[in-house]
Design an enzyme around this catalytic site. Structure first.
Site, PDB file in Angstrom:
ATOM      1  N   CYS A 172       0.842  -1.202   0.000  1.00  0.00           N
ATOM      2  CA  CYS A 172       0.000   0.000   0.000  1.00  0.00           C
ATOM      3  C   CYS A 172       0.877   1.252   0.000  1.00  0.00           C
ATOM      4  CB  CYS A 172      -0.974  -0.026   1.180  1.00  0.00           C
ATOM      5  SG  CYS A 172      -2.361   1.132   0.989  1.00  0.00           S
TER       6      CYS A 172
ATOM      7  N   HIS B  88      -3.329  -5.109  -0.015  1.00  0.00           N
ATOM      8  CA  HIS B  88      -2.818  -5.648   1.248  1.00  0.00           C
ATOM      9  C   HIS B  88      -2.829  -7.177   1.195  1.00  0.00           C
ATOM     10  CE1 HIS B  88      -2.722  -1.990   3.847  1.00  0.00           C
ATOM     11  NE2 HIS B  88      -3.559  -1.540   2.916  1.00  0.00           N
TER      12      HIS B  88
ATOM     13  N   GLU C 187      -1.407  -9.276   3.058  1.00  0.00           N
ATOM     14  CA  GLU C 187      -1.343  -9.927   4.373  1.00  0.00           C
ATOM     15  C   GLU C 187      -2.704 -10.416   4.859  1.00  0.00           C
ATOM     16  OE1 GLU C 187      -1.660  -5.429   5.380  1.00  0.00           O
ATOM     17  OE2 GLU C 187      -0.875  -6.717   3.786  1.00  0.00           O
TER      18      GLU C 187
END
Length: 553
Positions: A384, A512, A514
């Site tokens: 990001c 993102h 993750e």
């Protein structure tokens, strides 16, 4: 008929209600049941999207674009299901909905009250997730602690919901602190007794009590709690600190926790299958004791609170265990990073990660981190804001655009290589208005990104307002920056990287990644970033870093 499990907490917050709830979800799913989870938060914010990470930790984003509590990340990682916007609601959201209805005249001039209107709205949220997901079991965690004034409407709604559904379809689990008093050399049950007394005074008798402690809570202590709290002795479970949160499901399973819950809800206790999960935890503990650890530097701005980067930390651990390695994660405050000490601070890192964030504080330190990764050929992953930092650094130091920046930080900069997305220009509200949730990304052939994903179209979760400025796209690519991921219409840059002949592994994503990492399925970008970091540490080619054959999951 969907069964409902409500998880409450007693004595203090941060006990691990979320991990207890997620562990039960893992165990029930291992018995073949479809499980969904939700978090009810009593605070007045509409959602966590505008809350400071220093107070609240990370904002977890669901596939359908809801900004939620970080516990939903634990839920997804444990039960391996994508949750939805129905999986998190707050007092603020409940009140916002009621006020809109009152302004529209839905109550026909009647007085709007906590009971029945607020409690009815909460109960509707319990029903809604059931109807939208077709789950066999819904597990709902109530944030905060029993006795908090803001949580009282939720407890009352839970009591009413039990009466509505029938006691055979609803059960209550109370997670309570059993503290160890070192001067007395014993754990004490009184706090739990008082907490259960408070819960019972609100009309709820817990079916199960989970004792949280940093010391073992033996059978005698559990029997005492059962006697004073009017709970069967075999419904009181010990949940003392485990080496890892991923050990909790097995710890509770060894005590028959899920068997008793199934019996209480009238569910067939089918045979449990925890093979892949147990294989992961074994590999995790083996990795903790074998080989030199890999060091990853995470250069951010909320480093005083690790929960602000919770999903990133977990994703790094998932990826390291995948390769049978242990990872040491250094959280480094970008605000304190300068040209004078960047070598000292980052010199021992095997990989550098710059995560997302908002605001200019620490920006220049993050740019220094990206520069060091690029010039010293240290594996780099930007996420990001991390992508935007990498682009700014490359523009300044390679593409001949000194002082290039983002209009978020320098509105009138000469080279605004990062700019506000066009559809964000007229947005004034802060909460829930960014580009949120899963969007498609076209992955370019012959790139590190394509090698990682093995697919030409992926879906990843976003949370941002700013993008690479297309006015500078040609200048950046002419200088050697590769656009490895684009939106299907090629209007938005989703991933950038450096060619392998220039750098062994330098990749950044606007999304993102993750949020989609799972213990037994590490996210592809994190997996390949870790492979490159291991190769850097071992001084080998990253293609020589192989996955252990005996990993078992």
């Amino acid at each position: 008929m969907t069964k409902h499990v409500f998880v409450t907490g007693g004595v203090v917050s941060s006990l691990g209600k979320g991990i207890t709830a997620a562990s039960l979800g893992r165990l029930l799913k291992s018995r073949g049941y479809k499980v969904m989870m939700q978090k009810a938060d009593p605070y007045l914010n509409v959602d966590p999207g505008t809350m400071s990470p220093f107070q609240h930790g990370e904002v977890f984003v669901t596939e359908d674009g809801k900004e939620t509590d970080l516990d939903l990340g634990h839920y997804e990682r444990f039960i391996n299901e994508n949750l939805t916007r129905e999986s998190n609601f707050t007092t603020g959201l409940i009140y916002q909905s009621l006020i809109r209805r009152e302004r529209a005249g839905d109550f026909l001039g009647g007085t709007v009250q906590v009971i029945p209107h607020v409690t009815n709205e909460i109960r509707d949220r319990f029903r809604r997730i059931e109807e939208h997901t077709d789950a066999d079991v819904v597990i709902t965690e109530l944030g905060g602690t029993i006795g908090d004034i803001e949580g009282q409407p939720f407890v009352e709604a839970m009591r009413q919901f039990r009466n509505e559904k029938g006691p055979e379809d609803v059960c209550f689990i109370h997670v309570s602190l059993v503290p160890y008093i070192s001067a007395a050399h014993e754990v004490k049950t009184k706090p739990t007794q008082h907490s259960v007394k408070e819960l019972r005074s609100m009309g709820i008798q817990p079916d199960f009590i989970v004792c949280r402690s940093d010391h073992e809570v033996d059978e005698a202590i559990r029997s005492k709690i059962a006697s004073f709290c009017d709970v069967p002795a075999d419904h009181v479970f010990e949940n003392s600190d485990c080496p890892s949160i991923y050990d909790v499901p097995a710890h509770l399973a060894d005590q028959g926790f899920d068997v008793e819950v199934c019996e209480r809800l009238g569910l067939d206790p089918r045979e449990r299958e925890l093979g892949p999960w147990n294989a992961f935890t074994k590999a995790m503990h083996r990795a903790d004791h074998e080989g030199a650890p890999v060091r990853i530097a995470v250069v951010g701005k909320y480093t005083q609170l690790p929960d602000a980067y919770l999903s990133i930390i977990e994703a790094l651990h998932h990826a390291a265990v995948f390769f049978g390695r242990h990872v040491d994660i250094d959280l480094i405050d970008g605000e304190n990073l300068s040209e004078d000490d960047v070598e000292e601070v980052l010199g021992g890192a095997d990989g550098i990660l710059v995560p997302g964030g908002f605001g200019i504080r620490g920006l220049e330190g993050k740019i220094l981190a990206a520069e060091r990764a690029r010039t010293h050929k240290v594996p780099f992953l930007g996420i990001c804001l991390g992508l935007q930092v990498a682009v700014c650094e490359y523009a300044r130091n390679v593409a001949g655009m000194p002082d290039a920046s983002s209009t978020e930080f320098v509105p009138d900069c000469e080279y605004p290589v990062i700019d506000l997305m066009p559809d964000q220009e007229d947005v004034s509200d802060k909460g829930g208005t960014m580009r949120l949730g899963a969007y498609p990304c076209k992955v370019m052939p012959g790139t590190l990104a394509r090698e990682a994903y093995g697919e030409d179209l992926i879906y990843e979760r976003h949370r941002h307002r700013y993008e690479v400025n297309n006015a500078f796209r040609e200048r950046l690519t002419s200088a050697g920056l590769r656009l490895s991921g684009l939106s299907p219409d090629e209007r938005l840059v989703e991933m950038v990287e450096l060619p392998e002949e220039v750098h062994p592994w330098f990749v950044a994503s606007q999304f993102h990644p993750e949020f989609k990492s799972r213990p037994t399925h590490p996210q592809p970008l994190f997996r390949e970033f870790m492979r490159a970091a291991i190769a850097y540490h071992d001084r080998v080619d990253r293609r020589d870093v192989e996955e252990p054959e005996n990993r078992g999951y």
